[in-house]
Design a protein around this motif. Structure first.
Motif, PDB file in Angstrom:
ATOM      1  N   PRO A   1      27.078  14.152  24.398  1.00  0.00           N
ATOM      2  CA  PRO A   1      26.064  14.771  26.207  1.00  0.00           C
ATOM      3  C   PRO A   1      27.059  15.655  26.385  1.00  0.00           C
ATOM      4  CG  PRO A   1      26.689  12.145  26.732  1.00  0.00           C
ATOM      5  CD  PRO A   1      27.261  13.083  25.465  1.00  0.00           C
ATOM      6  N   THR A   2      28.272  15.788  26.416  1.00  0.00           N
ATOM      7  CA  THR A   2      29.111  17.333  26.835  1.00  0.00           C
ATOM      8  C   THR A   2      29.289  18.454  25.728  1.00  0.00           C
ATOM      9  OG1 THR A   2      31.434  16.171  26.514  1.00  0.00           O
ATOM     10  CG2 THR A   2      29.858  14.779  27.510  1.00  0.00           C
ATOM     11  N   THR A   3      28.797  17.916  24.598  1.00  0.00           N
ATOM     12  CA  THR A   3      29.789  19.493  24.126  1.00  0.00           C
ATOM     13  C   THR A   3      28.437  20.457  23.537  1.00  0.00           C
ATOM     14  OG1 THR A   3      29.083  17.665  22.267  1.00  0.00           O
ATOM     15  CG2 THR A   3      31.318  18.507  22.534  1.00  0.00           C
ATOM     16  N   LEU A   4      28.549  21.601  24.197  1.00  0.00           N
ATOM     17  CA  LEU A   4      26.936  22.237  24.149  1.00  0.00           C
ATOM     18  C   LEU A   4      27.329  22.842  22.446  1.00  0.00           C
ATOM     19  CD1 LEU A   4      24.971  24.279  25.684  1.00  0.00           C
ATOM     20  CD2 LEU A   4      27.167  25.955  25.119  1.00  0.00           C
ATOM     21  N   ASN A   5      25.779  22.476  22.154  1.00  0.00           N
ATOM     22  CA  ASN A   5      25.483  23.623  19.930  1.00  0.00           C
ATOM     23  C   ASN A   5      26.029  22.700  19.804  1.00  0.00           C
ATOM     24  OD1 ASN A   5      23.442  23.733  21.434  1.00  0.00           O
ATOM     25  ND2 ASN A   5      24.476  26.140  21.695  1.00  0.00           N
ATOM     26  N   ARG A   6      27.333  21.716  19.541  1.00  0.00           N
ATOM     27  CA  ARG A   6      27.486  20.969  18.414  1.00  0.00           C
ATOM     28  C   ARG A   6      27.764  19.393  18.581  1.00  0.00           C
ATOM     29  NH1 ARG A   6      33.478  23.172  18.212  1.00  0.00           N
ATOM     30  NH2 ARG A   6      33.444  21.619  16.143  1.00  0.00           N
ATOM     31  N   GLN A   7      28.207  18.745  17.430  1.00  0.00           N
ATOM     32  CA  GLN A   7      28.656  16.969  17.143  1.00  0.00           C
ATOM     33  C   GLN A   7      29.740  16.951  16.024  1.00  0.00           C
ATOM     34  OE1 GLN A   7      27.771  15.130  19.427  1.00  0.00           O
ATOM     35  NE2 GLN A   7      27.004  16.389  20.671  1.00  0.00           N
TER      36      GLN A   7
END
Length: 271
Positions: A182-188
């Motif tokens: 949940p700490t990566t903005l707009n990406r997994q």
């Protein structure tokens, strides 16, 4: 969609786990490519990732453009999917008013590619139905093509129907946090784009309260800032049928994955 210049791409799949939380991330590394960044799954809708190392050569930008066009991923006009809310229908921003089955409740979660996320929720005792789809955008009746263009503002989500007598909302929240970073903005991993953002979309004040408290607890565990958005559930657009229960049906390679309640088998995110 950007045209790709001639190159040889190598895509490697690997998994990482963090010591601070139990989420599973599927990521990929590749040799330098002479191209503009595009979400990998948008370019390869059947399966953007491969369970083993895979190499492919692209002979020419013309052939690539033609191939993508046949798959429905040709270049789009900026006016086809407006990002300005004032130019779009208000319908997508209305609440999700679809009724759950009698005695059931809905929950919505966005945690990257919805295929693996759906399977994780399918395995939870008390979950009676799951659907993947699009929400939080500004365009009415979006297609997968629209969402992957990055111009509609939609998020890929799983709408979970559950029996509150058998499954608490907190249990669903725990599964949500465990499933992604949940700490990566707009990406997994290597899935990049606003449609892959982390989000909890609540239906009731009680769900909102539980989500906020859960996020606060999770933040104490992680050493990076959580970027998960917590917002009211908006109109849910069910994704195309081939996306539904994708991994249960076998994914790209036809290897069906178990939806048995309580199953802990590793989830192969793309089949």
């Amino acid at each position: 969609m950007h045209l790709l210049r001639p190159t040889t791409a190598t895509i490697t799949t690997f998994t990482t786990t963090t010591s601070s939380s139990a989420f599973l991330i599927t990521s990929h590394s590749s040799s330098p490519l002479s191209l503009s960044t595009v979400p990998t799954r948008a370019a390869f809708p059947s399966s953007p990732y491969y369970p083993t190392k895979h190499s492919s050569s692209l002979s020419s930008p013309q052939k690539m453009s033609s191939w993508l066009g046949k798959l429905g991923f040709g270049a789009r006009s900026p006016t086809e999917s407006p990002t300005d809310p004032s130019l779009s229908s208000s319908i997508p921003q209305s609440p999700d008013t679809d009724p759950p089955a009698a005695g059931q409740e809905f929950a919505q979660f966005g945690a990257g590619c919805f295929w693996g996320v759906e399977l994780a929720f399918q395995r939870i005792p008390g979950v009676t139905k799951t659907e993947v789809g699009y929400t939080q955008g500004y365009v009415d009746k979006p297609t997968y093509n629209d969402v992957c263009s990055g111009t509609t503002g939609h998020s890929e989500v799983v709408r979970v129907q559950y029996d509150p007598k058998e499954c608490s909302y907190e249990t669903l929240l725990d599964a949500f946090w465990a499933r992604h970073d949940p700490t990566t903005l707009n990406r997994q991993g290597n899935d990049v784009g606003t449609q892959y953002r982390s989000g909890i979309y609540f239906y009731t004040p009680e769900q909102e309260k539980a989500a906020l408290e859960s996020k606060e607890r999770q933040q104490k565990i992680l050493n990076r800032k959580i970027v998960t958005e917590i917002m009211p559930a908006k109109k849910f657009y069910r994704a195309e049928e081939y996306h539904q229960q994708y991994l249960e049906k076998g994914g790209r390679f036809g290897f069906k994955q178990s939806t048995e309640k309580g199953c802990n088998d590793p989830i192969r995110c793309y089949g």
